[in-house]
Design an enzyme around this catalytic site. Structure first.
Site, mmCIF file in Angstrom:
data_model
loop_
_atom_site.group_PDB
_atom_site.id
_atom_site.type_symbol
_atom_site.label_atom_id
_atom_site.label_comp_id
_atom_site.label_asym_id
_atom_site.label_seq_id
_atom_site.Cartn_x
_atom_site.Cartn_y
_atom_site.Cartn_z
ATOM 1 N N SER A 196 -22.411 -3.019 40.482
ATOM 2 C CA SER A 196 -22.417 -1.713 41.142
ATOM 3 C C SER A 196 -21.562 -0.663 40.453
ATOM 4 O O SER A 196 -21.788 0.527 40.632
ATOM 5 C CB SER A 196 -21.973 -1.870 42.591
ATOM 6 N N HIS A 224 -28.342 -2.855 43.898
ATOM 7 C CA HIS A 224 -28.628 -1.813 42.901
ATOM 8 C C HIS A 224 -29.795 -2.178 41.992
ATOM 9 O O HIS A 224 -30.039 -1.502 40.997
ATOM 10 C CB HIS A 224 -27.371 -1.538 42.056
ATOM 11 N N LYS A 255 -29.569 1.977 49.921
ATOM 12 C CA LYS A 255 -29.810 2.606 48.625
ATOM 13 C C LYS A 255 -31.305 2.950 48.543
ATOM 14 O O LYS A 255 -31.720 3.914 49.155
ATOM 15 C CB LYS A 255 -29.295 1.696 47.528
HETATM 16 C C1 LIG Z 1 -23.647 -4.617 45.319
HETATM 17 C C2 LIG Z 1 -23.483 -4.161 46.739
HETATM 18 N N1 LIG Z 1 -23.608 -5.047 47.723
HETATM 19 C C3 LIG Z 1 -23.461 -4.701 49.014
HETATM 20 C C4 LIG Z 1 -23.183 -3.408 49.376
HETATM 21 C C5 LIG Z 1 -22.957 -3.065 50.816
HETATM 22 O O1 LIG Z 1 -24.052 -2.415 51.359
HETATM 23 P P1 LIG Z 1 -23.909 -1.490 52.660
HETATM 24 O O2 LIG Z 1 -23.512 -0.148 52.193
HETATM 25 O O3 LIG Z 1 -25.253 -1.528 53.263
HETATM 26 O O4 LIG Z 1 -22.899 -2.117 53.555
HETATM 27 C C6 LIG Z 1 -23.070 -2.437 48.388
HETATM 28 C C7 LIG Z 1 -22.775 -1.025 48.765
HETATM 29 O O5 LIG Z 1 -22.085 -0.306 48.138
HETATM 30 C C8 LIG Z 1 -23.202 -2.822 47.039
HETATM 31 O O6 LIG Z 1 -23.067 -1.925 46.055
#
Ligand SMILES: Cc1ncc(COP(=O)(O)O)c(C=O)c1O
Length: 407
Positions: A196, A224, A255
């Site tokens: 990310s 992502h 996203k």
């Molecule tokens: C790789 C990854 N996993 C999980 C999440 C968490 O998702 P959420 O924003 O729906 O809680 C994010 C969010 O930034 C992320 O980038």
């Protein structure tokens, strides 16, 4: 209480009173966080009563502003109200949850899916019930914070939680070897499909080969990757033609899917087990009707218009190559994330401020989001950015980069 104890006693809140780093940046007028949007059409938002080009959102396909997606969310509120007011387990399941689970399982070519209320909870909710006391968790050092939180919630602890060097397959193999010398219990390897912060694609083909060699299972966080890479945006397993090999893929709605919530797909028996053992699922209210309807509608758009994924990557590539030719220190890649290394925190905040004054919003990442000395601008793009938007971003970067002596 003895006088020695009295002397040592400290308020729990002392650290809060001592924390001034954010105030120092605010005092300089270059604090980039918690900025409110007054409205949003996706690639362009309103902030401080100005139109700003959004170059830092994860709204990858721009679908939060799509008329069909918005209409479906409104319809769901009219029919089901604003909340399910309960956990999926009890009174919080509506037919939209079941429909979306079926659609997602089919789209991802897996037997079953399970929805959670956020992506963060999905990571926790999958890892906690699967990894028991004698099992081992093997996690890439740069996995997302939600995976780290999931690791902490699991029953594995001490030497049963192993972090291997980021994307380093030699280190992964040596860790797996050491684990197998010790025990024959379960091993879960967890990776981000696309990382990310820097946007690199995980070498999932190599992870999968090692998983098979050492009898481990693989869980991929495709937050992502979904809607960005793979056939028709189906994510990492599809990108590597490993749809049948990867055991579990989880993803957020926040996203590509233009909503809030998350899901995991995999084998029906595993999903059924998670349904009955995951505390993040059982003890938390289910995703709201509007959120589920929006994610479901966004999935329809993705299925009907897979070319949006190519448009997204082409937009990000245009920015990437343009910033590289301007002389910025860009970490190369092929996803929607375009990281520009600045290294120095204050310089990064100053660059942010120049860009913002010029009508561009990007994210500034400093430690702990990045390793020390790697402050960076985390730019991310949408399929719905126009050529004019992209050119304006480049023009602003060129102006600000020269002014600050970065290029
Ligand atoms: C790789 C990854 N996993 C999980 C999440 C968490 O998702 P959420 O924003 O729906 O809680 C994010 C969010 O930034 C992320 O980038």
């Amino acid at each position: 209480m003895s006088s020695a104890t009295q002397q040592k006693t400290q308020s729990l809140f002392k650290k809060c009173l001592d924390f001034t780093r954010a105030d120092d940046i605010k005092a300089k007028g270059i604090y980039p966080y918690f900025r409110a949007l007054q409205d949003s059409e996706g690639p362009v938002v309103k902030m401080e009563n100005r139109k700003i080009i959004m170059a830092g959102s994860n709204n990858y396909l721009g679908l939060t502003a799509h008329p069909y997606v918005k209409e479906k969310a409104i319809e769901a509120i009219k029919k089901y109200g604003t909340s399910c007011s309960g956990s999926r387990y009890l009174t919080g399941t509506i037919d939209l949850h079941n429909e979306l689970e079926n659609k997602l399982a089919k789209f991802m070519g897996k037997e079953a899916a399970l929805l959670f209320s956020t992506g963060f909870q999905t990571g926790q909710g999958v890892i906690q019930p699967l990894v028991r006391r004698h099992d081992t968790l093997v996690s890439d050092k740069e996995n997302h914070a939600s995976i780290v939180a999931g690791n902490m919630l699991s029953k594995a602890s001490g030497t049963n939680v192993v972090r291997y060097k980021h994307c380093d397959m030699e280190d992964l193999e040596s860790q797996l070897q050491k684990i197998r010398e010790k025990n024959k219990h379960g091993i879960l390897i967890v990776v981000d499909g696309v990382f990310s912060t820097f946007g690199e694609i995980c070498p999932l083909d190599e992870v999968n080969t090692l998983a098979k060699k050492y009898s481990a299972e693989v869980l991929v966080d495709d937050a992502h990757a979904f809607g960005v890479i793979g056939k028709g945006g189906r994510g990492s397993a599809s990108h590597f033609n490993l749809e049948d090999d990867i055991d579990l893929t989880l993803c957020t709605f926040s996203k590509t899917l233009a909503s809030i919530g998350g899901f995991v797909v995999g084998n029906e028996r595993v999903i059924n087990y998670l349904k009955h053992h995951s505390s993040a699922l059982i003890f938390s209210a289910s995703p709201a009707p509007a959120s589920v309807a929006a994610a479901s509608a966004a999935l329809d758009v993705l299925e009907q218009q897979p070319q949006l994924c190519e448009q997204l990557r082409s937009n990000a590539n245009y920015i990437r190559t343009s910033l590289i030719s301007l002389g910025f220190d860009v970490i190369d890649g092929e996803t929607a994330i375009v990281p520009v290394l600045i290294r120095d925190d204050e310089k990064a905040f100053k660059l942010w401020s120049e860009l913002f004054s010029d009508g561009i919003f990007v994210n500034v990442f400093i430690t702990p989001a990045t390793p020390p000395g790697k402050a960076m601008m985390r730019n991310s793009f949408m399929a719905s950015h126009t050529q004019n938007h992209l050119d304006k971003v480049i023009e602003s970067y060129a102006k600000a980069g020269k002014k600050l002596g970065i290029i």
